[in-house]
Design an enzyme around this catalytic site. Structure first.
Site, PDB file in Angstrom:
ATOM      1  N   ASP A 178     -29.559 -14.537  -3.200  1.00  0.00           N
ATOM      2  CA  ASP A 178     -29.179 -13.253  -3.790  1.00  0.00           C
ATOM      3  C   ASP A 178     -30.402 -12.452  -4.241  1.00  0.00           C
ATOM      4  OD1 ASP A 178     -27.486 -11.296  -4.629  1.00  0.00           O
ATOM      5  OD2 ASP A 178     -26.827 -12.328  -6.440  1.00  0.00           O
ATOM      6  N   ASN A 192     -18.618  -9.480   2.137  1.00  0.00           N
ATOM      7  CA  ASN A 192     -19.763  -8.629   2.525  1.00  0.00           C
ATOM      8  C   ASN A 192     -19.396  -7.526   3.536  1.00  0.00           C
ATOM      9  OD1 ASN A 192     -22.269 -11.290   2.280  1.00  0.00           O
ATOM     10  ND2 ASN A 192     -21.696  -9.742   0.795  1.00  0.00           N
TER      11      ASN A 192
HETATM   12  C1  FPP Z   1     -27.837 -11.108  -0.959  1.00  0.00           C
HETATM   13  O1  FPP Z   1     -28.698 -10.096  -1.407  1.00  0.00           O
HETATM   14  C2  FPP Z   1     -28.069 -11.466   0.425  1.00  0.00           C
HETATM   15  C3  FPP Z   1     -27.171 -11.376   1.450  1.00  0.00           C
HETATM   16  C4  FPP Z   1     -25.800 -10.875   1.284  1.00  0.00           C
HETATM   17  C5  FPP Z   1     -27.498 -11.759   2.797  1.00  0.00           C
HETATM   18  C6  FPP Z   1     -28.562 -12.802   2.914  1.00  0.00           C
HETATM   19  C7  FPP Z   1     -29.152 -12.647   4.240  1.00  0.00           C
HETATM   20  C8  FPP Z   1     -30.420 -12.931   4.596  1.00  0.00           C
HETATM   21  C9  FPP Z   1     -31.432 -13.560   3.714  1.00  0.00           C
HETATM   22  C10 FPP Z   1     -30.859 -12.568   5.946  1.00  0.00           C
HETATM   23  C11 FPP Z   1     -30.047 -13.121   7.082  1.00  0.00           C
HETATM   24  C12 FPP Z   1     -29.990 -14.572   7.098  1.00  0.00           C
HETATM   25  C13 FPP Z   1     -30.192 -15.357   8.188  1.00  0.00           C
HETATM   26  C14 FPP Z   1     -29.917 -16.796   8.069  1.00  0.00           C
HETATM   27  C15 FPP Z   1     -30.685 -14.842   9.459  1.00  0.00           C
HETATM   28  P1  FPP Z   1     -28.025  -8.748  -1.838  1.00  0.00           P
HETATM   29  O2  FPP Z   1     -28.023  -7.836  -0.673  1.00  0.00           O
HETATM   30  O3  FPP Z   1     -26.676  -9.013  -2.410  1.00  0.00           O
HETATM   31  O4  FPP Z   1     -29.005  -8.245  -2.937  1.00  0.00           O
HETATM   32  P2  FPP Z   1     -28.625  -7.479  -4.270  1.00  0.00           P
HETATM   33  O5  FPP Z   1     -27.754  -8.398  -5.066  1.00  0.00           O
HETATM   34  O6  FPP Z   1     -29.941  -7.250  -4.903  1.00  0.00           O
HETATM   35  O7  FPP Z   1     -27.926  -6.224  -3.868  1.00  0.00           O
END
Ligand code: FPP
Length: 239
Positions: free
Chosen positions: A21, A69
Site C-alpha cells: 500500500d 480496485n
Molecule cells: C496500493 O497503493 C497498490 C496497489 C493497489 C497495487 C499494487 C501494485 C503494484 C505494486 C504494481 C503491480 C504489481 C505487480 C505484481 C506487477 P495505492 O495505489 O492504494 O496507494 P495509495 O493508498 O497511496 O493511494
C-alpha cells in the site's frame, strides 16, 4: 551491518503475505502521477521476491489487485493491468533463473485478455519451479473466495462432513500453508478484505513506510519483529 545477520535462520516464516500500500501517496508526495508509484512498486516486488528466495521463504503472496480496485479511474486500472503484463514478460527469465513458480489467486479470467494470457503463460512456464512460489492476488478478495468456497461445497454432493481443514481445501489458497506473517505498508491498520480466513493466526506487521520505499532492510526489520513475537495460537507458552 545488515539486519540480515541478526535473523534467526531457523525461524524464517514459510509464508509471508503483503499488502503493498501507499504507491499513490508516495508518488503524490514527489509531485508525480500515481502510476509512477506503481512503477516504482514493481521494483520492490522484484527485489523482495529475490530476497525471499534467498532467505528461504517458500511462499510470498502479494495483494496486487483487489475486487474493489475496479472502482479506480479507468486510466489507473489500465495502467496497473499494462504494468502487470510488462512485468511478467520482463521478469519471466529471472523467475526461471531463480527457480520461482508464479501462481495466482482470484478471478483472473475477468482480467483484460492480455493480462489473463500473460498470467497463463507465466504460470505454465514456471509450473515446475520449486524453490519458492510467488502468488499474485489479482481480482481477489477474501470474501469473494469464502463465498466461492461455500458455493462449491453446496454443489459437491459427495461431501458428507465439513470442518476447517475441509473448508480450506475449497479456497483458492488450498495448496498453501497459512501465512505466518502479514506485512502492510503505508500506515493503514486494516486487512482490506485480504486472506480473511488464512490470516486467522498470522502475526500482523504494520509500517508507516510506503510500498515504494519498502526495501530489503525494511523487510528484515519486519522479520526480526516477527521472530521476537510470542506465538501462542490461543494456548499458553510456559517456559
Ligand atoms: C496500493 O497503493 C497498490 C496497489 C493497489 C497495487 C499494487 C501494485 C503494484 C505494486 C504494481 C503491480 C504489481 C505487480 C505484481 C506487477 P495505492 O495505489 O492504494 O496507494 P495509495 O493508498 O497511496 O493511494
Amino acid at each position: 551491518m545488515s539486519l540480515f545477520n541478526k535473523l534467526d535462520q531457523a525461524k524464517i516464516p514459510n509464508h509471508v503475505a503483503m499488502i503493498m500500500d501507499g504507491n499513490g501517496r508516495w508518488a503524490k508526495s514527489k509531485g508525480m502521477p500515481r502510476v509512477y508509484g506503481h512503477r516504482e512498486g514493481v521494483k520492490r516486488v522484484r527485489e523482495l521476491t529475490e530476497v525471499c528466495a534467498k532467505i528461504g521463504v517458500k511462499y510470498l503472496t502479494l495483494y496486487a489487485f483487489s475486487t474493489e480496485n475496479w472502482s479506480r479511474p479507468a486510466y489507473e486500472v489500465n495502467a496497473l493491468m499494462t504494468l502487470l503484463v510488462s512485468t511478467i514478460d520482463k521478469e519471466l527469465k529471472t523467475l526461471m533463473k531463480n527457480n520461482v513458480k508464479l501462481e495466482t489467486i482470484g478471478d483472473i479470467e475477468k482480467l483484460p485478455k492480455k493480462s489473463y494470457e500473460s498470467l497463463l503463460k507465466g504460470k505454465s512456464l514456471t509450473k515446475d519451479n520449486d524453490r519458492m512460489t510467488l502468488v499474485l492476488a489479482l481480482n481477489y478478495s477474501g470474501r469473494w473466495d469464502i463465498v466461492n468456497a461455500v458455493k462449491r461445497i453446496k454443489e459437491d454432493e459427495n461431501l458428507t462432513e465439513i470442518n476447517a481443514d475441509i473448508f480450506s481445501s475449497y479456497l483458492n489458497t488450498a495448496s498453501y500453508p497459512d501465512p505466518e506473517l502479514l506485512i502492510r505498508t503505508s500506515g493503514e491498520l486494516r486487512l482490506s478484505n485480504y486472506l480473511l480466513w488464512e490470516l486467522a493466526y498470522s502475526e500482523l506487521y504494520f509500517t508507516e513506510t510506503k510500498w515504494p520505499d519498502f526495501k530489503e532492510e525494511n523487510f528484515y526489520k519486519a522479520l526480526l519483529e516477527y521472530q521476537n513475537r510470542d506465538r501462542r495460537f490461543g494456548g499458553i507458552n510456559e517456559e
